[in-house]
Design a protein around this motif. Structure first.
Motif, short mmCIF file in Angstrom:
data_model
loop_
_atom_site.label_atom_id
_atom_site.label_comp_id
_atom_site.label_asym_id
_atom_site.label_seq_id
_atom_site.Cartn_x
_atom_site.Cartn_y
_atom_site.Cartn_z
N LEU A 460 38.38 33.49 40.97
CA LEU A 460 37.57 34.01 42.07
C LEU A 460 38.24 33.72 43.42
O LEU A 460 38.35 34.62 44.27
CB LEU A 460 36.18 33.37 42.02
N ALA A 461 38.70 32.48 43.61
CA ALA A 461 39.36 32.14 44.87
C ALA A 461 40.66 32.92 45.05
O ALA A 461 40.99 33.36 46.16
CB ALA A 461 39.64 30.63 44.90
N SER A 462 41.39 33.12 43.95
CA SER A 462 42.64 33.87 44.02
C SER A 462 42.41 35.33 44.40
O SER A 462 43.17 35.91 45.18
CB SER A 462 43.38 33.78 42.68
N LEU A 463 41.36 35.92 43.84
CA LEU A 463 41.06 37.32 44.17
C LEU A 463 40.70 37.47 45.65
O LEU A 463 41.07 38.47 46.29
CB LEU A 463 39.92 37.82 43.28
N MET A 464 39.96 36.50 46.18
CA MET A 464 39.63 36.55 47.61
C MET A 464 40.90 36.46 48.45
O MET A 464 41.07 37.21 49.44
CB MET A 464 38.67 35.42 47.96
N ASN A 465 41.80 35.56 48.09
CA ASN A 465 43.05 35.44 48.85
C ASN A 465 43.96 36.65 48.66
O ASN A 465 44.71 37.01 49.57
CB ASN A 465 43.77 34.16 48.45
N GLN A 466 43.92 37.27 47.49
CA GLN A 466 44.71 38.49 47.28
C GLN A 466 44.24 39.60 48.21
O GLN A 466 45.04 40.35 48.77
CB GLN A 466 44.61 38.94 45.83
N GLN A 467 42.92 39.70 48.37
CA GLN A 467 42.37 40.76 49.20
C GLN A 467 42.65 40.53 50.69
O GLN A 467 42.85 41.49 51.45
CB GLN A 467 40.86 40.87 48.99
N HIS A 468 42.65 39.29 51.11
CA HIS A 468 42.73 38.99 52.54
C HIS A 468 43.99 38.25 52.95
O HIS A 468 44.69 38.67 53.87
CB HIS A 468 41.50 38.16 52.96
N GLU A 515 31.39 39.56 49.10
CA GLU A 515 32.53 39.88 48.24
C GLU A 515 32.55 39.02 46.97
O GLU A 515 32.89 39.52 45.89
CB GLU A 515 33.83 39.74 49.02
N THR A 516 32.23 37.75 47.08
CA THR A 516 32.22 36.93 45.87
C THR A 516 31.10 37.35 44.93
O THR A 516 31.25 37.25 43.71
CB THR A 516 32.08 35.44 46.20
N ALA A 517 29.99 37.82 45.49
CA ALA A 517 28.89 38.29 44.63
C ALA A 517 29.35 39.47 43.79
O ALA A 517 29.04 39.57 42.60
CB ALA A 517 27.68 38.68 45.47
#
Length: 956
Positions: A460-468, A515-517
């Motif tokens: 989850l944290a990796s996907l957020m950092n990939q997006q931003h 976004e995490t939701a």
């Protein structure tokens, strides 16, 4: 096949239920049971007809009444934990006013166990090492619950991933989810079908309903089938016939008392049980419990990256001086979202950067990791456990009983594997129907799991950092380079720029919430972080003891059938090419013969079992044991046995991206889907060695690349051969019991993970059909230029995809160990106990040389010391327990590093309130708040202080 088997199984139960119930009681017995010293009535004493299932218990005044359809003579067995059992011969058909006195037990070695041979026998004459916790030990443990108290067993290690998720390990190869250890509750395999291991006790049994816990450390496949390779734990609940009435407890406590990792928080644990029997024919019970607390957190921020600023250095988490500030490829143990990435990949993944591709370097110059998040940001540490259970029992005759049982558990906890998985609203339910006689049983049960809202925290944290973070970092880097900054200066500027913008989507912001939701509701298979699993398991088994038909020896036979139905919608297990889920079955059977010689001073036992899984060759598991008794109370034992484990559902079918690599099951379907034979793979270790050599100027570094041939081998079951000798004896007028053992185990076809990398098309983001080779890499063999590009992490149009792949090691892998325990009754009610265990892997170098992790994950030395007295003065008792374990090296797919030594003290004082049939207990687990971790990346555990009150209608 399974439907036909199911119908036949339940038909057999129906036929049993059609047995005539018309026989009237021919023997009537009534009387009372008292303490031999105080003459006080004893409540809840079990009165059982020997050789039958019929029986009753004494009431609140110590009185009992029992009607038996069998004519005399017969034998009644009076038993109660803490008292010596008594047998009374009944020769008349009508016995009234029988008074029975039970003497409080003050000598050792009187326990009866079942698990060692599947028949009742004295613990003194068990053919293998065995540990047992009875009702009194459960009530008096200073640990916060009985499951934590299992750590007091000799040689047992426990990996704590959460307050409610702890994995029992024995005799080496410890794991957060131990697939070499089996846990049964009332004969039901307590594993989650999709995980193939027990999820601690989060959906297990509560303290009020547990009658005993028996554990066999070491191989037990000869009687219990696959996967009982390093041990088996049998948890037995209380019968509603034997334990009646209402009982309840409330436990309130506090943890995080030092405020170091979290604010002080409440620990709440409540439970209730009610059981009732009618005319010794029908009985029922219901149970419920709830636990809620703020869990301990993972706070290990050491750098586990194998590179410094993109250059391989071969360091480990013990290498000091590496921080986020001085290493742009920093990867913290308990920081999430700091995955390895390379600027050179960005133009391939985002066409918007195509025009500036020449300004974004690849290789070591382009390597970096995003700034990650601490565990508190992405792991909700609110842990809960709700358990509900019930059972209905009916005695068809004096010799036969039928009962149904249902257990449901749900909760939220954290599991450490290749990621920190937050098991949110996770649940498992089981339903069982069993027909049991005095010499046989038939049992069928089903287990269903639901992963609920489970998600992978690092994913989850990796996907957020990939997006931003990734695009922000690239823009910051380009801006700095445009102003004349060097590579390192541009990286520093890029991090400062991206870190500043990270506040816009940090935990707690509206962007983060939204976004995490979405990502938590999107499956991993579809690019999110949600973990879906609704797998199930159906199991049928039976056993028959021929002791009534055969006199010369005791012969027991049995068999089982099991079916797995995997259902993860592609988030965990690979789908077939037609999109269907995986399913498979297995079956097995066993026979055991026991014979006593020399007036029962020599007992010889031999057993054998055959098991067949449809995906693997059949396996035969024999065991032979000898127990000799000298001078009445000195027992020497020796045994040899074989065991095995079938590769787990994940070993076979997993297809899961865990950010650091992709886990791939060992089967032909996935080997072909990911082109392992047509696009050469290279071991991760050889790629790292080649990169280190290249950084040192070696022009032939490519020669160090190694392509593993294991991907071409057939996957096999793992086998073990174990030889064990032991002694158990009594000294000092039976007040001192000594138990000792030595074992030597040899593993063959040992299952371990090998890691390798492959050049794949950077634009291929789908996984339904595997990854396409990088342009030109499907032509074999690879050219020197292609190999150099892999070493330089600069594959044209491609990237390096890493994999984890389970396979079998070559040769024999040996381990050995020993254990010693002394239990002493000091007099005056005081008991003292101490044990020490030693375990060692003898072939660590052999596994490493083959490219595997040894993953032994076990301290060489550990010991326990305890002192207790249930009645120091009238109604007042206490218990103390100290445990210590040596530092050891943890090696797993999550990471590797030294787990420091630690020692903890558990303590409790209790006061009995007879007037309200209750006991008040004040205690603490780890009372000195010695912070420790049990394995790499797991939370830093601390103290829990509690006060509890337990009500028991049959409190003596």
């Amino acid at each position: 096949m399974s439907k036909l088997f199911t119908k036949r199984f339940y038909l057999s139960l129906v036929l049993g239920a059609l047995i005539s119930f018309g026989a009237q009681a021919q023997t009537s017995i009534s009387g009372s049971v008292v303490d031999s010293n105080t003459k006080d009535p004893l409540l809840g004493v079990s009165i059982l007809v020997k050789g039958k299932v019929v029986g009753t218990i004494s009431d609140t005044d110590g009185n009992f009444s029992l009607n038996v359809s069998s004519a005399p003579p017969l034998t009644l067995i009076f038993s109660m934990v803490g008292y010596s059992s008594t047998e009374i011969e009944i020769s008349d058909a009508n016995v009234q006013g029988l008074e029975v006195s039970l003497e409080e037990s003050s000598i050792m070695g009187q326990e009866v166990v079942v698990s060692a041979s599947r028949v009742e026998e004295s613990v003194m004459q068990s053919p293998v090492s065995i540990e047992k916790m009875d009702v009194l030990a459960i009530k008096n443990t200073p640990s916060v619950n009985f499951y934590d108290a299992l750590q007091g067993f000799k040689g047992v290690d426990m990996s704590a991933q959460s307050l409610t998720f702890k994995s029992v390990n024995a005799r080496g190869f410890g794991a957060n989810g131990n697939t070499r250890f089996v846990q049964l509750i009332d004969g039901i395999d307590n594993q989650a079908p999709g995980l193939n291991f027990a999820v601690g006790n989060i959906v297990g049994i509560n303290d009020l309903d547990l009658e005993s816990a028996e554990m066999i450390p070491g191989a037990a496949s000869a009687l219990y089938g696959p996967n009982a390779l390093n041990g088996i734990l049998l948890l037995n609940s209380k019968s509603p016939f034997d334990y009646q009435g209402l009982s309840a407890y409330a436990k309130v406590g506090v943890n995080h008392v030092d405020g170091e990792d979290d604010d002080p928080a409440m620990y709440n644990d409540y439970g209730i049980r009610y059981a009732k029997a009618f005319n010794n024919k029908f009985a029922f019970k219901i149970t419920a419990s709830y636990l809620g607390a703020q869990d301990f957190r993972g706070v290990d921020y050491r750098d586990q990256s194998s590179t410094t600023n993109g250059v391989e250095h071969g360091g480990s988490v013990e290498t000091t001086g590496r921080t986020r500030e001085n290493n742009r490829t920093y990867d913290g143990v308990n920081t999430y979202g700091d995955f390895g990435f390379n600027l050179g990949l960005i133009p391939l993944l985002d066409p918007a950067f195509g025009a500036v591709s020449g300004q974004l370097p690849g290789g070591a110059d382009g390597a970096f990791t995003p700034t990650g998040f601490t565990e508190s940001s992405y792991v909700d540490n609110t842990t809960e456990s709700i358990k509900l259970g019930g059972a209905l029992h009916y005695r068809l005759t004096d010799n036969m009983e039928i009962f149904g049982q249902f257990n449901w558990g749900s909760g939220s906890t954290v599991y450490t594997a290749n990621d920190r998985f937050v098991l949110d609203n996770f649940s498992i339910w089981t339903a069982k129907l069993e027909l049991r006689g005095s010499n046989f049983y038939l049992r069928g049960y089903t287990t269903h799991e639901d992963s609920g809202d489970t998600y992978a925290a690092n994913t989850l944290a990796s996907l957020m950092n990939q997006q931003h973070y990734i695009p922000d970092y690239a823009l910051g880097f380009l801006g700095a380079r445009g102003q004349g900054a060097s590579i390192e200066q541009a990286h520093a500027a890029a991090r400062g720029y991206a870190d500043g913008l990270q506040a816009n989507y940090a935990p707690g912001t509206a962007t983060w919430d939204t976004e995490t939701a979405v990502l938590r509701e999107t499956s991993i298979f579809e690019g999110g972080a949600k973990f879906k699993d609704a797998s199930s398991m159906n199991h049928f088994e039976g056993s028959y003891n021929f002791s009534n038909q055969i006199d010369f020896a005791e012969i027991v036979v049995g068999g089982n059938y099991r079916q797995y139905n995997l259902e993860s919608e592609g988030t965990l297990f690979a789908l077939n090419d037609d999109g269907s889920e995986q399913s498979f079955s297995e079956y097995g059977g066993y026979a055991q013969i026991s014979k006593a010689f020399m007036e029962d001073r020599l007992k010889v036992q031999a057993s054998g079992r055959y098991d067949k899984n449809e995906n693997f060759d059949g396996q035969f598991s024999p065991r032979i044991s000898v127990v000799g008794t000298v001078a009445g109370s000195h027992n020497f034992r020796g045994s040899f046995q074989k065991g095995f484990r079938i590769p787990t559902t994940q070993d076979q079918f997993i297809d899961l991206d865990v950010q650091t690599r992709r886990l791939i099951g060992s089967n032909q379907l996935l080997v072909d889907r990911y082109n392992f034979r047509t696009n050469t793979v290279y071991t991760e270790a050889s790629i790292a060695a080649a990169r280190t050599a290249a950084a040192g100027g070696d022009a032939n570094a490519r020669d160090l690349l190694v392509s593993p041939d294991k991907v071409n081998d057939d996957f096999k079951t793992e086998k073990i051969k174990t030889f064990e000798i032991g002694y158990r004896g009594l000294f000092l007028e039976d007040r001192l019991m000594i138990d000792a053992y030595y074992y030597h185990s040899t593993y063959q076809d040992f299952i371990a993970e090998i890691t390798f990398g492959q050049a794949v098309d950077a634009t291929d983001g789908t996984t339904a059909d595997g990854f396409d080779p990088a342009p030109g890499y499907d032509a074999l063999p690879h050219t020197d230029a292609q190999k150099d590009a892999i070493i330089g992490n600069a594959v044209p149009g491609g990237r390096i995809q890493n994999y984890g792949f389970d396979t079998n090691a070559d040769g024999d892998i040996k381990s050995h160990g020993w254990g010693l325990q002394a239990d002493y009754s000091l007099g005056g009610g005081y008991t003292a106990s101490a044990n020490v265990a030693y375990n060692e892997l003898l072939d660590d170098d052999e596994l490493v040389a083959q490219g595997f992790r040894s993953a032994y994950n076990t301290p060489k030395y550990r010991y326990n010391v305890s002192l207790a007295n249930r009645n120091v003065v009238e109604n007042f008792g206490f218990s103390l327990a100290y445990r210590w374990q040596q530092a050891f090296f943890w090696d797993s797919s999550f990471g590797q590093g030294v787990v420091p030594a630690f020692g903890t003290v558990d303590a409790q004082i209790s006061y009995k309130l007879p007037s309200i049939k209750s006991v008040v207990k004040l205690g603490g687990s780890n009372v000195f708040n010695e912070r420790y971790t049990t394995s790499f990346s797991n939370p830093r555990m601390g103290a829990i202080y509690y006060v509890s009150i337990t009500f028991d209608e049959f409190l003596n």
